[in-house]
Design a protein around this motif. Sequence first.
Motif, short mmCIF file in Angstrom:
data_model
loop_
_atom_site.label_atom_id
_atom_site.label_comp_id
_atom_site.label_asym_id
_atom_site.label_seq_id
_atom_site.Cartn_x
_atom_site.Cartn_y
_atom_site.Cartn_z
N THR A 198 6.44 -155.39 17.43
CA THR A 198 7.62 -155.45 16.56
C THR A 198 7.65 -156.78 15.80
O THR A 198 6.97 -157.75 16.17
CB THR A 198 8.91 -155.33 17.38
N LEU A 199 8.45 -156.82 14.76
CA LEU A 199 8.53 -158.04 13.95
C LEU A 199 9.08 -159.21 14.77
O LEU A 199 8.62 -160.35 14.62
CB LEU A 199 9.39 -157.79 12.71
N ASP A 200 10.03 -158.95 15.63
CA ASP A 200 10.56 -160.03 16.48
C ASP A 200 9.48 -160.54 17.43
O ASP A 200 9.36 -161.76 17.67
CB ASP A 200 11.77 -159.54 17.27
N GLN A 201 8.69 -159.63 17.99
CA GLN A 201 7.60 -160.05 18.88
C GLN A 201 6.55 -160.86 18.11
O GLN A 201 6.03 -161.86 18.62
CB GLN A 201 6.96 -158.82 19.51
N ILE A 202 6.24 -160.42 16.89
CA ILE A 202 5.29 -161.15 16.05
C ILE A 202 5.82 -162.55 15.75
O ILE A 202 5.08 -163.53 15.80
CB ILE A 202 5.00 -160.37 14.76
N THR A 203 7.12 -162.64 15.45
CA THR A 203 7.73 -163.94 15.15
C THR A 203 7.61 -164.89 16.35
O THR A 203 7.17 -166.04 16.21
CB THR A 203 9.21 -163.76 14.79
N ASP A 204 7.98 -164.41 17.53
CA ASP A 204 7.93 -165.25 18.73
C ASP A 204 6.49 -165.68 19.03
O ASP A 204 6.23 -166.83 19.38
CB ASP A 204 8.51 -164.50 19.92
N THR A 205 5.55 -164.74 18.87
CA THR A 205 4.14 -165.05 19.12
C THR A 205 3.63 -166.08 18.13
O THR A 205 2.92 -167.03 18.51
CB THR A 205 3.29 -163.78 19.04
N ALA A 206 3.98 -165.91 16.86
CA ALA A 206 3.52 -166.85 15.83
C ALA A 206 4.04 -168.26 16.11
O ALA A 206 3.30 -169.24 15.97
CB ALA A 206 3.97 -166.37 14.46
N LEU A 207 5.29 -168.37 16.51
CA LEU A 207 5.87 -169.69 16.80
C LEU A 207 5.15 -170.35 17.98
O LEU A 207 4.85 -171.55 17.94
CB LEU A 207 7.36 -169.56 17.09
N ALA A 208 4.88 -169.57 19.01
CA ALA A 208 4.16 -170.11 20.17
C ALA A 208 2.75 -170.53 19.78
O ALA A 208 2.25 -171.58 20.23
CB ALA A 208 4.12 -169.07 21.29
N CYS A 209 2.10 -169.75 18.93
CA CYS A 209 0.74 -170.07 18.50
C CYS A 209 0.72 -171.28 17.57
O CYS A 209 -0.22 -172.08 17.60
CB CYS A 209 0.10 -168.86 17.83
N HIS A 210 1.75 -171.40 16.75
CA HIS A 210 1.85 -172.58 15.88
C HIS A 210 1.97 -173.84 16.73
O HIS A 210 1.29 -174.85 16.46
CB HIS A 210 3.07 -172.42 14.97
N ALA A 211 2.79 -173.78 17.76
CA ALA A 211 2.94 -174.93 18.66
C ALA A 211 1.63 -175.24 19.38
O ALA A 211 1.35 -176.40 19.71
CB ALA A 211 4.05 -174.64 19.67
N ALA A 212 0.80 -174.22 19.60
CA ALA A 212 -0.47 -174.41 20.30
C ALA A 212 -1.59 -174.88 19.38
O ALA A 212 -2.66 -175.25 19.86
CB ALA A 212 -0.89 -173.10 20.97
N GLY A 213 -1.35 -174.84 18.06
CA GLY A 213 -2.36 -175.36 17.15
C GLY A 213 -2.77 -174.47 16.00
O GLY A 213 -3.64 -174.85 15.20
N ALA A 214 -2.19 -173.29 15.86
CA ALA A 214 -2.55 -172.40 14.75
C ALA A 214 -1.78 -172.78 13.48
O ALA A 214 -0.56 -172.96 13.52
CB ALA A 214 -2.24 -170.96 15.11
N GLY A 215 -2.51 -172.86 12.38
CA GLY A 215 -1.87 -173.23 11.11
C GLY A 215 -1.47 -172.04 10.27
O GLY A 215 -0.78 -172.20 9.26
N ALA A 216 -1.89 -170.84 10.67
CA ALA A 216 -1.56 -169.65 9.88
C ALA A 216 -1.53 -168.42 10.78
O ALA A 216 -2.17 -168.37 11.83
CB ALA A 216 -2.57 -169.44 8.74
N LEU A 217 -0.79 -167.42 10.32
CA LEU A 217 -0.67 -166.13 10.97
C LEU A 217 -1.36 -165.08 10.12
O LEU A 217 -1.11 -164.97 8.91
CB LEU A 217 0.81 -165.75 11.13
N HIS A 218 -2.25 -164.31 10.73
CA HIS A 218 -2.86 -163.14 10.09
C HIS A 218 -1.99 -161.95 10.47
O HIS A 218 -1.95 -161.54 11.63
CB HIS A 218 -4.30 -162.97 10.59
N LEU A 219 -1.30 -161.38 9.48
CA LEU A 219 -0.21 -160.45 9.74
C LEU A 219 -0.62 -158.99 9.59
O LEU A 219 -1.05 -158.56 8.52
CB LEU A 219 0.96 -160.76 8.80
N HIS A 220 -0.47 -158.24 10.68
CA HIS A 220 -0.55 -156.78 10.68
C HIS A 220 0.84 -156.25 11.01
O HIS A 220 1.49 -156.75 11.92
CB HIS A 220 -1.51 -156.27 11.75
#
Length: 262
Positions: free
Chosen positions: A26-48
Amino acid sequence: MSLPRIMVAPNGARKTRADHPALPVTLDQITDTALACHAAGAGALHLHLRDDAGGHLLDSVAYREALAHLRPRLGDMAIQITTEAAGLYLPGHQRYVALNSGADMVSVSTREMLRDDAALATRFYTQADAQGIAVQHILYSREDGEALAQVLPARLLHSPDLQLIFVLGRYVEGQVSTPDMLTPFLDWMAQIKIAPDWALCAFGQGETVCLEAALRAGGKARVGFENSVHMADGSTAPDNAARVAQIAALEIGTASSSDRHA
């Protein structure tokens, strides 16, 4: 617009939460995952995106709504949308979505774009450039690169802003990836004398060692559950952020090595 050192691809078009309970759908799950990954070092989200039944969705209106939701929440984390067909969409639809979703970063498979008239692919690449859309060309083989070179305008092919992603192991039995699979791509770039902004993703348990090889070769990394749910030791990752953190740690080591040899 350049690629970040690390991009996360947290779900892809085919996996479900039956494959891993932390895979975001879901979009909310994607949002939470993206934020956690950004904090871990990811600079971008590849969105499906997924439809209500959890299936792969390629829709310009849905993308616009998703980007409006994500952008204020993700801050400076870049967002790249996919145009993957996943056996459901034709090139004309993919091109329309790329050009009309409000995205400024789009990934496009050369192999999928060339399923119809090559001239239409050339026109699409030119139009995307005119609209300021950064297209990252997906290449599964050196042959895909050679095909891209035939249809991409020379000024785009030889631009330092050219974005490529090399995909390892997608069509190998068992989806096994090894670092030596990168060599044909490196040889191809050297042969035609291009110096693009390139990244790599790798399927299966070899993801980590392949991404390390890419970083050491001057490339960038796309990591996440779309390609693999495994940590470097073969264990199952708890979530996408753990995969990002492991690659971010490799990045630090690679940067230090480069500094020592500068």
